[in-house]
Write an enzyme that holds these catalytic residues in place. Sequence first.
Site, short mmCIF file in Angstrom:
data_model
loop_
_atom_site.label_atom_id
_atom_site.label_comp_id
_atom_site.label_asym_id
_atom_site.label_seq_id
_atom_site.Cartn_x
_atom_site.Cartn_y
_atom_site.Cartn_z
N THR A 127 1.21 -1.44 -0.07
CA THR A 127 -0.01 0.39 -0.44
C THR A 127 0.95 1.39 -0.27
O THR A 127 1.73 1.73 0.82
CB THR A 127 -0.85 -0.35 0.98
OG1 THR A 127 -1.89 -0.96 0.80
CG2 THR A 127 -1.68 1.11 1.54
N PRO A 129 0.68 6.04 -0.19
CA PRO A 129 -0.75 7.06 0.24
C PRO A 129 -1.64 6.98 -1.08
O PRO A 129 -2.64 7.13 -0.47
CB PRO A 129 0.35 8.02 0.47
CG PRO A 129 2.03 7.44 0.24
CD PRO A 129 1.87 6.50 -0.07
N SER A 133 -6.53 0.20 -3.13
CA SER A 133 -7.55 -0.85 -3.18
C SER A 133 -6.71 -1.17 -4.68
O SER A 133 -6.57 -2.02 -5.09
CB SER A 133 -8.88 -0.54 -3.45
OG SER A 133 -8.93 -0.26 -2.18
N HIS A 339 -23.87 -4.21 26.94
CA HIS A 339 -22.98 -3.59 28.50
C HIS A 339 -23.96 -1.70 28.64
O HIS A 339 -23.29 -1.99 29.57
CB HIS A 339 -21.82 -3.28 27.87
CG HIS A 339 -21.53 -4.39 28.36
ND1 HIS A 339 -21.08 -5.97 27.08
CD2 HIS A 339 -20.33 -5.31 29.33
CE1 HIS A 339 -20.86 -6.96 27.83
NE2 HIS A 339 -19.85 -6.56 28.15
N GLU A 364 -6.26 -5.56 4.36
CA GLU A 364 -5.67 -7.06 3.12
C GLU A 364 -7.00 -7.65 2.22
O GLU A 364 -7.83 -8.43 1.97
CB GLU A 364 -5.45 -8.30 3.51
CG GLU A 364 -4.50 -8.61 5.02
CD GLU A 364 -3.86 -9.17 5.31
OE1 GLU A 364 -3.82 -10.63 4.48
OE2 GLU A 364 -2.86 -9.58 6.17
N THR A 366 -10.03 -4.63 1.18
CA THR A 366 -11.78 -4.02 2.19
C THR A 366 -12.72 -5.14 1.70
O THR A 366 -13.01 -5.68 0.50
CB THR A 366 -12.55 -2.65 1.44
OG1 THR A 366 -12.31 -2.39 -0.29
CG2 THR A 366 -10.85 -1.78 1.82
C1 LIG Z 1 -4.34 -1.23 10.73
C2 LIG Z 1 -3.78 -1.53 9.26
C3 LIG Z 1 -2.70 -2.16 8.91
C4 LIG Z 1 -2.48 -2.89 7.20
N1 LIG Z 1 -1.33 -3.62 7.29
C5 LIG Z 1 -0.25 -3.22 6.21
C6 LIG Z 1 0.63 -3.86 5.93
O1 LIG Z 1 1.02 -4.62 6.44
N2 LIG Z 1 1.30 -3.77 4.05
C7 LIG Z 1 0.72 -3.38 3.62
O2 LIG Z 1 0.51 -3.34 2.12
N3 LIG Z 1 -0.89 -2.38 3.92
C8 LIG Z 1 -1.38 -2.70 4.99
N4 LIG Z 1 -2.67 -1.49 4.70
C9 LIG Z 1 -2.92 -1.20 4.21
C10 LIG Z 1 -4.92 -1.97 3.94
O3 LIG Z 1 -4.63 -3.07 3.10
C11 LIG Z 1 -5.57 -0.80 3.12
O4 LIG Z 1 -5.62 0.44 4.24
C12 LIG Z 1 -6.66 -1.11 2.46
O5 LIG Z 1 -6.77 -2.06 1.20
C13 LIG Z 1 -7.42 -0.27 1.69
O6 LIG Z 1 -6.93 0.66 1.57
P1 LIG Z 1 -7.16 2.50 1.38
O7 LIG Z 1 -7.15 2.49 3.11
O8 LIG Z 1 -6.24 2.96 0.57
O9 LIG Z 1 -8.48 2.91 1.01
P2 LIG Z 1 -9.54 3.14 -0.32
O10 LIG Z 1 -9.09 2.26 -1.40
O11 LIG Z 1 -8.87 4.87 -1.31
O12 LIG Z 1 -10.82 2.88 -0.50
C14 LIG Z 1 -11.33 4.02 0.28
C15 LIG Z 1 -13.23 3.14 0.00
O13 LIG Z 1 -13.15 2.64 -1.03
C16 LIG Z 1 -13.80 1.70 -1.29
N5 LIG Z 1 -12.78 1.28 -3.17
C17 LIG Z 1 -12.23 1.56 -3.40
N6 LIG Z 1 -12.32 0.76 -4.29
C18 LIG Z 1 -13.10 0.69 -4.92
C19 LIG Z 1 -14.26 -0.42 -5.54
N7 LIG Z 1 -13.39 -0.36 -7.18
N8 LIG Z 1 -15.32 -0.09 -5.65
C20 LIG Z 1 -16.18 0.14 -4.77
N9 LIG Z 1 -15.33 1.08 -4.14
C21 LIG Z 1 -13.78 0.98 -3.38
C22 LIG Z 1 -12.88 1.08 -0.58
O14 LIG Z 1 -13.15 -0.44 -0.68
C23 LIG Z 1 -12.94 1.53 0.77
O15 LIG Z 1 -13.93 1.66 1.04
C24 LIG Z 1 -3.00 -1.86 6.70
C25 LIG Z 1 -3.80 -1.29 6.94
C26 LIG Z 1 -3.96 -0.88 8.77
C27 LIG Z 1 -5.70 0.07 8.27
#
Ligand SMILES: Cc1cc2nc3c(=O)[nH]c(=O)nc-3n(C[C@H](O)[C@H](O)[C@H](O)COP(=O)(O)OP(=O)(O)OC[C@H]3O[C@@H](n4cnc5c(N)ncnc54)[C@H](O)[C@@H]3O)c2cc1C
Length: 382
Positions: A127, A129, A133, A339, A364, A366
Site C-alpha cells: 500500500t 499513499p 485498493s 453492556h 488485506e 476491503t
Molecule cells: C491497521 C492497518 C494495517 C495495515 N497493514 C498493511 C501492511 O502491512 N501492508 C500493506 O501493504 N498494507 C497494509 N494496510 C493497508 C490496507 O491494505 C489498505 O488500507 C486497504 O487495502 C484499503 O486501501 P486504502 O486504505 O487506500 O483505501 P481506498 O482504496 O482508498 O478505499 C477507500 C474506500 O473506497 C472503496 N473502494 C475502493 N475501490 C473501490 C471499487 N473499485 N469499488 C467499490 N469501492 C471501492 C474501499 O472499499 C473503501 O471503502 C493496512 C491498513 C491498516 C488500517
Amino acid sequence: MFEINFNEQQLLIQKTVRDFSENEIKPVVIKFDEAEEFPLEIFTKLGEMGFLGILVPEKYGGSELGYVDYAMIVEEIAKVDPSIALSVAAHNGLCTNHILLFGNEKQKEKYLPDLATGRKIGIWGLTEPTSGSDAGSLLTTAEKRGNKYYLNGSKSFATHGTVGQTAVIMAKIDKEKGKHGISAFIVEKTFPGFIVGKKENKLGCRACETTQLAFENCEIPEENLLGAEGEGFINSLKVLEGGRISIAAMALGIAEGACEACVKYSKERKQFGKFLSEFQATQFKLADMKTAIEAARLLLYRAASAKDEGKDINLIASQAKLFASEAAVKITNEAIQIHGGYGFIKEFPVEKFYRDVKLTTIGEGTSEIQRIVIAKSLLESL
Ligand SMILES: Cc1cc2nc3c(=O)[nH]c(=O)nc-3n(C[C@H](O)[C@H](O)[C@H](O)COP(=O)(O)OP(=O)(O)OC[C@H]3O[C@@H](n4cnc5c(N)ncnc54)[C@H](O)[C@@H]3O)c2cc1C
C-alpha cells in the site's frame, strides 16, 4: 456436509494458545493498547512457541503446520487481544509467506529461520499513499544499475514498520507495463536509504504498530529480487489470498470474545429485578450473535481446509473474510449495547473489541473489494 474436526494435535495447540492468551496476554492488553506500544516480549515468546513460523517448513526453523492451524491460532489470540492477533497474522501471512512462496532456496535459507522464530519481525509494503485498493497503480520505482536495484518512493500502513527488520517491498521496474511491471524485493532495514516514517495513531489494534516508510535510492543487491521481475503484483495477490483467511480468523475470534463477554455480563447485571439475560431482547441479540459466529466459523474453516488441500480458494477466502468481518462489526456493536454505559468504558473488553474489529473490514482487501471478487466469480460461472 463440511464439518470442522480438529485432530488431537490441533486441540493441543488450541489449548496452548488459549492458556497463553489468558495467562500472559490478557493481563497486559489495556496497558499496551493505551501506550500504543508493541508487546515485544510477548511476541518473542510467541516466536519461541513456534507461532511466528506457522506455515514454514521445519528445515527453515518453522512449525510446518497448515492453514487450519494458522486460522485457529489467530482466532484464539483475537478472542483476547486483536492487536497481537493482527501482528501474528501480518508476520506469518505477509512478509514471511511471500518469501516462503516465492523465494529461491538461497533466500529461504537466509531469511526464513530468523522470521520463523521471531528473531526478526517481518514488514510487507504494498500500500502507498495514493494506491490502496488499486494497489497495481503503485508509484515506488526500482531501477537497476550494475548489480544493484535502487528503490525510490514511499509506503503507507506498513505493519511493524518500526519494530520490524526484514521487509518485502513491491516496486515498479517498468512503469509502461502497469501492474505487470511490479516486482517484489527483500529489503533489510539496514540497507542504505531505508527510512522509517511516522507511526500512525490508530482507532484500534493500537499495540500493532503501523508506520509510513520511505525509500531514497535504497540500495538492494540484485539477489534480493523476490520472484521473477514483473511478477510482484500477481504474487502479492496470492499472498493476500491466504492472508484473508487470517483476517477472517481474527474477526471470528473478536466476535467470539465479544459474545462471551455478553453472556457473562448479562448473567451478572440486573435491571427491573431481572438479569439482562432474562430479557428476550437480550436473548435475541445473543442468538443472532451465536448464529453469525457459527456461519463465519464454517466459511473460515472451509476456506482454510481447502487451502490445505491445495484447492483454489480465491472465492471462498473472500467470502470468509467478507462475512466474518461484517458479522464481527455488527456483533461488537450489539455487545456494547448489551453492556449499556459499561460497554463504553475501558474496564470492559467489548470497548476494545468494538475499536479493533473495524480493521477486519479494511485490511488485506476491503469488504467492497471482496464483493468485487465474489461477484466476478459468480458472473463468470454462469
Ligand atoms: C491497521 C492497518 C494495517 C495495515 N497493514 C498493511 C501492511 O502491512 N501492508 C500493506 O501493504 N498494507 C497494509 N494496510 C493497508 C490496507 O491494505 C489498505 O488500507 C486497504 O487495502 C484499503 O486501501 P486504502 O486504505 O487506500 O483505501 P481506498 O482504496 O482508498 O478505499 C477507500 C474506500 O473506497 C472503496 N473502494 C475502493 N475501490 C473501490 C471499487 N473499485 N469499488 C467499490 N469501492 C471501492 C474501499 O472499499 C473503501 O471503502 C493496512 C491498513 C491498516 C488500517
